[in-house]
Motif scaffolding. Sequence first.
Motif, PDB file in Angstrom:
ATOM      1  N   ARG A  13     -18.979  30.278 -33.417  1.00 35.00           N
ATOM      2  CA  ARG A  13     -19.324  29.788 -32.092  1.00 35.00           C
ATOM      3  C   ARG A  13     -19.052  28.303 -32.018  1.00 35.00           C
ATOM      4  O   ARG A  13     -18.910  27.620 -33.039  1.00 35.00           O
ATOM      5  CB  ARG A  13     -20.794  30.058 -31.791  1.00 35.00           C
ATOM      6  N   GLU A  14     -19.020  27.788 -30.788  1.00 37.32           N
ATOM      7  CA  GLU A  14     -18.855  26.359 -30.611  1.00 37.32           C
ATOM      8  C   GLU A  14     -20.067  25.619 -31.168  1.00 37.32           C
ATOM      9  O   GLU A  14     -21.199  26.092 -31.069  1.00 37.32           O
ATOM     10  CB  GLU A  14     -18.674  26.014 -29.129  1.00 37.32           C
ATOM     11  N   LEU A  15     -19.817  24.478 -31.781  1.00 37.12           N
ATOM     12  CA  LEU A  15     -20.881  23.605 -32.246  1.00 37.12           C
ATOM     13  C   LEU A  15     -21.564  22.963 -31.050  1.00 37.12           C
ATOM     14  O   LEU A  15     -20.922  22.645 -30.047  1.00 37.12           O
ATOM     15  CB  LEU A  15     -20.306  22.503 -33.142  1.00 37.12           C
ATOM     16  N   ALA A  50     -18.802  15.135 -32.100  1.00 38.11           N
ATOM     17  CA  ALA A  50     -18.214  14.756 -30.806  1.00 38.11           C
ATOM     18  C   ALA A  50     -16.725  15.091 -30.768  1.00 38.11           C
ATOM     19  O   ALA A  50     -16.202  15.542 -29.738  1.00 38.11           O
ATOM     20  CB  ALA A  50     -18.439  13.275 -30.538  1.00 38.11           C
ATOM     21  N   ARG A  51     -16.024  14.901 -31.889  1.00 41.59           N
ATOM     22  CA  ARG A  51     -14.586  15.216 -31.950  1.00 41.59           C
ATOM     23  C   ARG A  51     -14.342  16.711 -31.752  1.00 41.59           C
ATOM     24  O   ARG A  51     -13.427  17.117 -31.046  1.00 41.59           O
ATOM     25  CB  ARG A  51     -14.014  14.732 -33.285  1.00 41.59           C
ATOM     26  N   GLN A  52     -15.202  17.562 -32.344  1.00 41.45           N
ATOM     27  CA  GLN A  52     -15.031  19.006 -32.151  1.00 41.45           C
ATOM     28  C   GLN A  52     -15.267  19.378 -30.687  1.00 41.45           C
ATOM     29  O   GLN A  52     -14.521  20.162 -30.101  1.00 41.45           O
ATOM     30  CB  GLN A  52     -15.973  19.798 -33.060  1.00 41.45           C
ATOM     31  N   GLN A  53     -16.307  18.810 -30.098  1.00 41.42           N
ATOM     32  CA  GLN A  53     -16.611  19.126 -28.703  1.00 41.42           C
ATOM     33  C   GLN A  53     -15.507  18.652 -27.769  1.00 41.42           C
ATOM     34  O   GLN A  53     -15.181  19.334 -26.797  1.00 41.42           O
ATOM     35  CB  GLN A  53     -17.973  18.536 -28.327  1.00 41.42           C
ATOM     36  N   GLU A  54     -14.898  17.519 -28.086  1.00 40.44           N
ATOM     37  CA  GLU A  54     -13.747  17.049 -27.295  1.00 40.44           C
ATOM     38  C   GLU A  54     -12.571  18.007 -27.459  1.00 40.44           C
ATOM     39  O   GLU A  54     -11.867  18.308 -26.504  1.00 40.44           O
ATOM     40  CB  GLU A  54     -13.353  15.628 -27.707  1.00 40.44           C
ATOM     41  N   TYR A  56     -12.755  21.220 -27.984  1.00 37.90           N
ATOM     42  CA  TYR A  56     -13.025  22.416 -27.176  1.00 37.90           C
ATOM     43  C   TYR A  56     -12.593  22.176 -25.738  1.00 37.90           C
ATOM     44  O   TYR A  56     -11.962  23.031 -25.116  1.00 37.90           O
ATOM     45  CB  TYR A  56     -14.515  22.783 -27.175  1.00 37.90           C
ATOM     46  N   ARG A  57     -12.943  21.009 -25.202  1.00 35.15           N
ATOM     47  CA  ARG A  57     -12.603  20.688 -23.802  1.00 35.15           C
ATOM     48  C   ARG A  57     -11.098  20.520 -23.620  1.00 35.15           C
ATOM     49  O   ARG A  57     -10.519  21.026 -22.668  1.00 35.15           O
ATOM     50  CB  ARG A  57     -13.322  19.412 -23.358  1.00 35.15           C
ATOM     51  N   ARG A  58     -10.462  19.785 -24.527  1.00 39.35           N
ATOM     52  CA  ARG A  58      -9.053  19.438 -24.385  1.00 39.35           C
ATOM     53  C   ARG A  58      -8.126  20.593 -24.779  1.00 39.35           C
ATOM     54  O   ARG A  58      -7.178  20.908 -24.068  1.00 39.35           O
ATOM     55  CB  ARG A  58      -8.749  18.204 -25.238  1.00 39.35           C
ATOM     56  N   GLY A  79     -12.239  26.904 -38.216  1.00 36.74           N
ATOM     57  CA  GLY A  79     -11.616  26.950 -36.902  1.00 36.74           C
ATOM     58  C   GLY A  79     -10.193  26.460 -36.916  1.00 36.74           C
ATOM     59  O   GLY A  79      -9.541  26.422 -37.968  1.00 36.74           O
ATOM     60  N   LEU A  80      -9.747  26.071 -35.743  1.00 38.26           N
ATOM     61  CA  LEU A  80      -8.363  25.686 -35.513  1.00 38.26           C
ATOM     62  C   LEU A  80      -8.328  24.301 -34.886  1.00 38.26           C
ATOM     63  O   LEU A  80      -9.100  24.011 -33.972  1.00 38.26           O
ATOM     64  CB  LEU A  80      -7.703  26.691 -34.572  1.00 38.26           C
ATOM     65  N   THR A  81      -7.430  23.456 -35.378  1.00 40.68           N
ATOM     66  CA  THR A  81      -7.239  22.125 -34.813  1.00 40.68           C
ATOM     67  C   THR A  81      -5.753  21.787 -34.838  1.00 40.68           C
ATOM     68  O   THR A  81      -5.009  22.302 -35.672  1.00 40.68           O
ATOM     69  CB  THR A  81      -8.008  21.041 -35.593  1.00 40.68           C
TER      70      THR A  81
END
Length: 180
Positions: A13-15, A50-54, A56-58, A79-81
């Motif tokens: 799930r999303e952090l 904060a980088r992970q949450q950004e 998700y948005r981007r 996950g995937l980046t």
Amino acid sequence: MKWILETERLRLRELTEGDFANLCTILQDGKAMYAYEHAFSDQEVGEWLARQQERYRRDGFGLWAVEEKATGEFLGQAGLTWQDAGWGREVEIGYLFRTSAWHNGYATEAAEGCKRYAFETLGCKRVVSIIRDSNLASQRVARRLGMKPIGRIVKHYYNMDMPHLVFSMEKEGAGGVSEL
């Protein structure tokens, strides 16, 4: 909570902001962070979250929390980046787990779920994992996924040059990769 994928034993799930303490159990553990050569400060953990949450948005994806389905226990993240693989940006499968979760096959299971998500949901033709040359455990996970080392890069991190291997695999039917 936004659930992303499920495997036999795990849910990803999303952090959220509520995962700060969970992330500290990994990112502030020197043993878990040996490939990074340092444990993170509270500020660095906050920046990581904060980088992970950004992402998700981007990008629509990032590193996700990994929980055991049976107990709901936070085990780590996978996950995937988007990462620079040395020749351009590639979708990378990444994973980092609490030391108490090591040696249970969780990293391989979570990474396999991420690989399927990349190929089936995102339509990626190839995925990579960029792994510190000294991180043999993560290299074994990549090999279990069917990845092969295809290149080497040096990342400059925390005032150090860190050699990495680039592991890669193509979606079935998308072509092949040449091994190092």
